[in-house]
Enzyme design. Structure first.
Site, mmCIF file in Angstrom:
data_model
loop_
_atom_site.group_PDB
_atom_site.id
_atom_site.type_symbol
_atom_site.label_atom_id
_atom_site.label_comp_id
_atom_site.label_asym_id
_atom_site.label_seq_id
_atom_site.Cartn_x
_atom_site.Cartn_y
_atom_site.Cartn_z
ATOM 1 N N ASP A 156 -58.846 17.730 -6.991
ATOM 2 C CA ASP A 156 -58.276 18.613 -7.463
ATOM 3 C C ASP A 156 -59.042 19.845 -7.698
ATOM 4 O O ASP A 156 -60.066 20.133 -8.271
ATOM 5 C CB ASP A 156 -57.696 18.301 -8.681
ATOM 6 C CG ASP A 156 -56.620 19.360 -9.418
ATOM 7 O OD1 ASP A 156 -56.486 20.543 -8.826
ATOM 8 O OD2 ASP A 156 -56.206 19.117 -10.694
ATOM 9 N N ASP A 216 -48.557 23.617 -11.921
ATOM 10 C CA ASP A 216 -47.960 22.470 -12.749
ATOM 11 C C ASP A 216 -46.570 22.324 -12.950
ATOM 12 O O ASP A 216 -45.988 23.472 -13.289
ATOM 13 C CB ASP A 216 -48.797 22.333 -13.802
ATOM 14 C CG ASP A 216 -50.213 21.941 -13.666
ATOM 15 O OD1 ASP A 216 -50.596 22.160 -12.576
ATOM 16 O OD2 ASP A 216 -51.029 21.438 -14.520
#
Ligand code: GLA
Length: 420
Positions: A156, A216
């Site tokens: 990530d 997100d």
């Protein structure tokens, strides 16, 4: 905080391109989207060995494993240290308080129960939650994870790095890809970059099996204003993916983020007020239709029966795991975009269709095969995948009432094929 320095960019890029321009980075994994569970949406970095083992046991007993949810992915927070790797020389370590038996023992446990274990890191000095990252230690970390028996890596580079140049991100994705391939263990590779720098255009060629298409997700079906505040709700994420379906297919998938089914507004990590059972069912159905990885984000030990029934619908899962690997496209939408028809062809030549009502009131929706699917079947039969009912045959458009925020999910087969 910049992802990496410009000088690192230039040197890494040139070195990597020179060494590997002819390498085959295809790991032949994830021919269908990964299915399983991930710790982040519910727990953030508050994870530990007992929680993960209980999750495994619960998914075994509840039928989720049988239904295909086999990856158990530790997200950020398994690591021992926060802070720069330079302050913590030596191999990455699991937090000894959270994971006293170590990650290898956990992987052994997962494997003994028929699951796979995933882990998390990132290409910076720090991961997104501030734990030590893998920068300059890619090969060493890949070998370590392989020795632990890891099967999936979420790597990530963090949603905050929107300004990182594409070549820089691409270089770090590729570097870890090569490290994983050299580790000689099959490890599914999620190159997570929050949908920046058109990651879908190049990540598959750089060895990624999945990549996030947006920031997100929040625990909301539709919460106007969310996107401006960083989070994507279910409809935002669907819209984000609408023009990206060409990049998704066997081995390389657009990732619409982890599921929110069952969070019920009680996540310790995500924002959002929760969604209704119908909205969670629509979300799950649509993630299946668009061939996103299906990673449960809720606490599976306390799922309601309704949420469990949603996640266990095998006819919906079949759409996601179809070997043809086609993501659904928008085939038709009303002028005000409150009604949409998504469709995709399946390996057996049937069609999967979603009649999605995004509006706030019940609507009559019509499916016209020639208009919406451009297929010339004179007679067809329909199966409603939530009612588990066969309908038809029909020789006229199919009409059905669709509740607000509901998606009717249909599978359509020809009875009589073509009239020319
Ligand atoms: C980013 C990702 C999340 C999660 C956290 C962990 O925000 O988008 O899915 O992995 O990092 O720190």
């Amino acid at each position: 905080m910049r992802l990496l320095s410009l000088s690192f960019l230039l040197s890494t890029c040139l070195a990597v391109v020179a060494q590997n321009s002819s390498s085959n980075l295809n790991n032949s994994l994830s021919l269908t989207p990964a299915m399983g569970w991930s710790s982040w949406n519910q727990f953030g970095d508050s994870i530990n060995e007992q929680l993960i083992m209980e999750t495994i046991d619960s998914m075994d007993k509840s039928g989720l494993k049988e239904a295909g949810f086999i990856y158990i992915n530790l997200d950020d927070g398994w690591q021992r240290y926060k802070g720069d790797r330079k302050d913590h020389p030596g191999p990455l370590e699991a937090d000894p308080v959270k994971f006293p038996s170590g990650i290898k023992a956990l992987a052994d446990y997962a494997h003994s129960k028929g699951f796979k274990l995933g882990i998390y890191s990132g290409p910076g000095d720090l991961t997104c939650a501030g734990y030590t990252g893998s920068k300059d230690h890619e090969s060493e970390d890949a070998v370590l994870w392989a020795s632990w028996g890891i099967d999936h890596l979420k790597y990530d580079s963090c949603c905050s790095h929107a300004d990182a140049p594409q070549a820089e991100v691409q270089a770090v994705v590729r570097t870890m890809s090569l490290a994983l391939l050299s580790s000689s263990r099959p490890i599914v590779y999620h190159a997570c970059h929050c949908g920046w720098v058109s990651v879908w255009e190049w990540a598959a060629a750089d060895g990624a099996n999945q990549w996030r298409i947006g920031q997100d997700i929040s625990d909301d079906f539709n919460y106007p204003g969310n996107r401006e505040k960083y989070y994507f709700d279910v409809l935002d994420m669907l819209d984000r993916g609408a023009n990206l379906t060409q990049y998704s297919g066997p081995g390389h998938w657009n990732d619409y983020d982890m599921l929110i089914v069952g969070l019920e507004g009680k996540s310790g990590q995500l924002v959002g007020t929760g969604a209704s059972d119908v909205e969670y069912r629509t979300h799950f159905s649509m993630w299946a239709m668009v061939a996103s990885p299906l990673l449960i984000g809720a606490d599976v030990r306390t799922l309601s029966n309704t949420s469990l029934t949603t996640l266990l619908n095998r006819e919906i899962i079949e759409l996601n795991q179809d070997p043809l690997g086609k993501p659904a496209d928008v085939a038709w939408e009303s002028a005000d975009k409150t009604q949409q028809i998504y469709a995709k062809v399946m390996a057996d030549d049937s069609y999967a269709v979603a009649l999605l009502n995004r509006g706030g009131a019940t609507a009559d929706m019509n499916l016209n095969l020639r208009r919406d699917l451009t297929i010339p079947w004179d007679k067809y039969r329909v199966r409603d995948l939530w009612k588990h009912e066969d309908k038809g045959p029909y020789d006229m458009p199919y009409s059905v009432e669709v509740m607000a925020h509901e998606a009717k999910i249909l599978r359509i087969w020809p009875v009589e094929k073509t009239r020319n």
